[in-house]
Design an enzyme around this catalytic site. Structure first.
Site, PDB file in Angstrom:
ATOM      1  N   ASP A  94       0.819  -1.238   0.000  1.00  0.00           N
ATOM      2  CA  ASP A  94       0.000   0.000   0.000  1.00  0.00           C
ATOM      3  C   ASP A  94       0.842   1.274   0.000  1.00  0.00           C
ATOM      4  OD1 ASP A  94      -2.149  -1.657   0.196  1.00  0.00           O
ATOM      5  OD2 ASP A  94      -2.437  -1.359   2.352  1.00  0.00           O
TER       6      ASP A  94
HETATM    7  P1  NAP Z   1       0.865  -4.000   3.089  1.00  0.00           P
HETATM    8  O1  NAP Z   1       0.244  -3.023   2.151  1.00  0.00           O
HETATM    9  O2  NAP Z   1       0.028  -4.568   4.157  1.00  0.00           O
HETATM   10  O3  NAP Z   1       1.442  -5.183   2.157  1.00  0.00           O
HETATM   11  C1  NAP Z   1       2.268  -6.154   2.662  1.00  0.00           C
HETATM   12  C2  NAP Z   1       2.620  -7.094   1.529  1.00  0.00           C
HETATM   13  O4  NAP Z   1       3.587  -8.002   2.066  1.00  0.00           O
HETATM   14  C3  NAP Z   1       1.462  -7.944   1.051  1.00  0.00           C
HETATM   15  O5  NAP Z   1       0.976  -7.485  -0.191  1.00  0.00           O
HETATM   16  C4  NAP Z   1       2.020  -9.378   0.983  1.00  0.00           C
HETATM   17  O6  NAP Z   1       1.901  -9.878  -0.349  1.00  0.00           O
HETATM   18  C5  NAP Z   1       3.494  -9.198   1.341  1.00  0.00           C
HETATM   19  N1  NAP Z   1       3.980 -10.278   2.203  1.00  0.00           N
HETATM   20  C6  NAP Z   1       3.392 -10.854   3.273  1.00  0.00           C
HETATM   21  N2  NAP Z   1       4.155 -11.813   3.789  1.00  0.00           N
HETATM   22  C7  NAP Z   1       5.277 -11.861   3.030  1.00  0.00           C
HETATM   23  C8  NAP Z   1       6.457 -12.654   3.056  1.00  0.00           C
HETATM   24  N3  NAP Z   1       6.633 -13.626   3.968  1.00  0.00           N
HETATM   25  N4  NAP Z   1       7.416 -12.420   2.132  1.00  0.00           N
HETATM   26  C9  NAP Z   1       7.237 -11.471   1.174  1.00  0.00           C
HETATM   27  N5  NAP Z   1       6.145 -10.694   1.107  1.00  0.00           N
HETATM   28  C10 NAP Z   1       5.173 -10.886   2.022  1.00  0.00           C
HETATM   29  O7  NAP Z   1       2.171  -3.421   3.774  1.00  0.00           O
HETATM   30  P2  NAP Z   1       2.797  -1.953   3.783  1.00  0.00           P
HETATM   31  O8  NAP Z   1       3.103  -1.490   2.406  1.00  0.00           O
HETATM   32  O9  NAP Z   1       3.876  -2.012   4.821  1.00  0.00           O
HETATM   33  O10 NAP Z   1       1.629  -1.018   4.279  1.00  0.00           O
HETATM   34  C11 NAP Z   1       1.171  -1.010   5.611  1.00  0.00           C
HETATM   35  C12 NAP Z   1      -0.342  -0.938   5.602  1.00  0.00           C
HETATM   36  O11 NAP Z   1      -0.780  -1.163   6.941  1.00  0.00           O
HETATM   37  C13 NAP Z   1      -0.859   0.416   5.155  1.00  0.00           C
HETATM   38  O12 NAP Z   1      -2.054   0.275   4.443  1.00  0.00           O
HETATM   39  C14 NAP Z   1      -1.129   1.102   6.501  1.00  0.00           C
HETATM   40  O13 NAP Z   1      -2.118   2.099   6.400  1.00  0.00           O
HETATM   41  C15 NAP Z   1      -1.588  -0.072   7.342  1.00  0.00           C
HETATM   42  N6  NAP Z   1      -1.424   0.134   8.799  1.00  0.00           N
HETATM   43  C16 NAP Z   1      -0.222   0.503   9.304  1.00  0.00           C
HETATM   44  C17 NAP Z   1      -0.086   0.724  10.659  1.00  0.00           C
HETATM   45  C18 NAP Z   1       1.230   1.185  11.236  1.00  0.00           C
HETATM   46  O14 NAP Z   1       1.238   1.746  12.315  1.00  0.00           O
HETATM   47  N7  NAP Z   1       2.345   0.955  10.571  1.00  0.00           N
HETATM   48  C19 NAP Z   1      -1.159   0.517  11.512  1.00  0.00           C
HETATM   49  C20 NAP Z   1      -2.379   0.079  10.957  1.00  0.00           C
HETATM   50  C21 NAP Z   1      -2.491  -0.109   9.597  1.00  0.00           C
HETATM   51  P3  NAP Z   1       1.926 -11.466  -0.625  1.00  0.00           P
HETATM   52  O15 NAP Z   1       0.876 -12.050   0.248  1.00  0.00           O
HETATM   53  O16 NAP Z   1       1.620 -11.570  -2.086  1.00  0.00           O
HETATM   54  O17 NAP Z   1       3.287 -11.950  -0.275  1.00  0.00           O
END
Ligand code: NAP
Length: 465
Positions: free
Chosen positions: A389
């Site tokens: 994301d």
């Molecule tokens: P993300 O959008 O959640 O995407 C994570 C990606 O990691 C997934 O598409 C997944 O694809 C891949 N993944 C999972 N396990 C894996 C593995 N073992 N090896 C390789 N890839 C793997 O992550 P992000 O870009 O870090 O974004 C964070 C999201 O969380 C944002 O939408 C944010 O708003 C939200 N959020 C963040 C917080 C905070 O405080 N940081 C709190 C609440 C919500 P595959 O399954 O295809 O591998």
């Protein structure tokens, strides 16, 4: 028994030192280079505060205090040793314990003082007990959802918000009645029971992945209830510490909501991450370019400037140490490697910073979004490791996207983009990512730790031994 004047002054001075340490602790915690000092200052401040409190002559018997300290230590030590990925639920549990303590102290103070409770005292006491009780069950629910003991998906029903707000309104009405008639002791249990129920119902409609934001909001409630307790038991230190806790929790929730481009109402009532997943799943498979670890290593090794973008997948795969090896291998070849840190990458604030620090990656290589974004057009390779994301250009280009307006890392502006993830599954927001279909993007399908390990082997020549 009253405390002699000299001891009382010593206690007040120690409290002042504790309060100063708490303030410094928060300040130091805000930068990776001083964060350890911040933790240490907070610990010393808390030890001093507990020590000074034990000097009170009003304490008639130390037996129960010692039992409490021993039980607290027995629970606290294992709690401090949980896995990094379990820190959000661990934090929720600490809030639950703190809030329970506040609600219990408030309850005992009321029954000790009733029926002669002045209006101001009864107001803060009610606030203390209401906030303490709802934070207790709310935090337990949040911890349960994050630990997946409870279902993560949002549970919604018609009229849910009306029911919740009505419950809160009833408890406030009871509080107002008690302020005017503090002798009505039989009503007091309602001040505990209704918020306990409210705490459960408040969390039910919120999805598991939104819990970190909710936890930081509950942190704020726990702080406010502790500050209210400070007024009740006349402790300036508690007022200061509670206010610091309350305001920092609130500020953090605001920062997180902003970085996710969400409003508080959307987090609390939005049931986010539910509908979009099915929308993404319904999408037709589109062609992408893929590459092997060998090809990826060749491109990375030939680059001048590489920016690594870590995300939630790196945390899940525990790939940070392999990423460190990749950083070492590339730096040795003279490649300039930097890390781009998005404020909400991962699932908790500072998630990426903590993991990369654990792998001893130098702090000065970690650049936040504002600092790194202007560098992407001059970057040869943006290597996205388990982030999704926070790199999605739809946030800039597609007004219909649920993440439209969320600030993102401009990885699509780099000359080449490589994305390590296991498949085409969406991330937290449940939506597809245009980045994957660009001509300049190479998908490296595999588990982050294993794939980065393979690239490192190719770069260091170990694979050919
Ligand atoms: P993300 O959008 O959640 O995407 C994570 C990606 O990691 C997934 O598409 C997944 O694809 C891949 N993944 C999972 N396990 C894996 C593995 N073992 N090896 C390789 N890839 C793997 O992550 P992000 O870009 O870090 O974004 C964070 C999201 O969380 C944002 O939408 C944010 O708003 C939200 N959020 C963040 C917080 C905070 O405080 N940081 C709190 C609440 C919500 P595959 O399954 O295809 O591998």
């Amino acid at each position: 028994m009253t405390t002699p004047l000299v001891t009382e002054q010593v206690i007040e001075i120690i409290y002042l030192i504790s309060a100063t340490l708490f303030i410094l602790s928060l300040k130091w915690l805000s930068a990776p280079a001083t964060a350890r000092r911040g933790v240490f200052a907070g610990e010393i401040g808390m030890i001093l505060a507990i020590g000074a409190t034990l000097l009170y002559r009003g304490i008639v018997d130390y037996k129960w205090i010692v039992i409490g300290l021993v039980v607290g230590t027995i629970i606290g030590i294992p709690l401090g040793r949980v896995q990094m990925t379990a820190v959000p639920q661990r934090t929720a549990l600490s809030h639950a314990f703190g809030a329970l303590c506040v609600a219990l102290v408030g309850t005992s103070e009321y029954y000790l003082r009733a029926p002669d409770v002045p209006k101001f005292m009864m107001s803060v006491l009610s606030m203390e007990v209401i906030l303490g009780s709802l934070t207790f069950t709310g935090s337990l629910m949040a911890a349960g959802k994050l630990q997946e003991i409870l279902p993560q998906r949002p549970i919604t029903y018609k009229g849910q918000n009306v029911v919740n707000i009505a419950l809160l309104a009833v408890s406030v009405a009871v509080a107002v009645y008690l302020v005017l008639h503090p002798g009505e002791t039989r009503l007091f249990p309602l001040l505990i029971a209704i918020p306990l129920l409210f705490g459960v119902l408040m969390i039910i409609p919120i999805g598991g992945a939104d819990m970190p934001t909710v936890i930081s909001l509950l942190n704020s409630y726990a702080g406010l209830s502790a500050a209210a307790m400070g007024f009740v038991i006349d402790s300036k230190l508690l007022i200061v510490a509670g206010a610091l806790d309350g305001s920092s929790g609130f500020i953090l929730s605001v920062i997180m909501s902003k970085a996710m481009n969400r409003s508080f109402t959307n987090v609390l009532f939005g049931a986010f991450g539910q509908v979009q997943v099915s929308a993404a799943a319904a999408q037709e498979a589109r062609p992408v370019h893929t590459a092997t670890a060998e090809e990826a290593a060749a491109i990375l090794g030939a680059a001048n400037a590489v920016v690594i973008v870590p995300g939630y997948g790196m945390a899940v795969a525990q790939a940070q140490h392999k990423v460190r090896e990749l950083y070492d291998a590339l730096s040795k070849r003279g490649v300039d490697v930097k890390f781009a840190i998005h404020p909400v990458a991962g699932r908790m604030p500072g998630h990426m910073n903590v993991l990369l620090a654990e792998a001893d990656i130098p702090y000065d290589k970690l650049l936040d979004m504002e600092a790194i974004n202007p560098e992407f057009p001059q970057t040869d390779v943006a290597l996205v490791i388990g982030a999704n994301d926070v790199t999605n250009p739809a946030a800039r280009n597609d007004p219909k996207s649920p993440i439209y307006g969320m600030p993102i890392l401009d990885v699509d502006k780099a000359r080449t983009v490589m994305v390590i993830k296991r498949g085409m599954s969406p991330g937290f927001a449940g939506i597809d990512n245009e980045l994957y279909y660009l001509d300049k993007t190479l998908m490296l399908f595999g588990d982050a730790r294993a794939f980065v390990g393979d690239i490192v082997r190719q770069l260091t020549g170990e694979g050919h031994g």
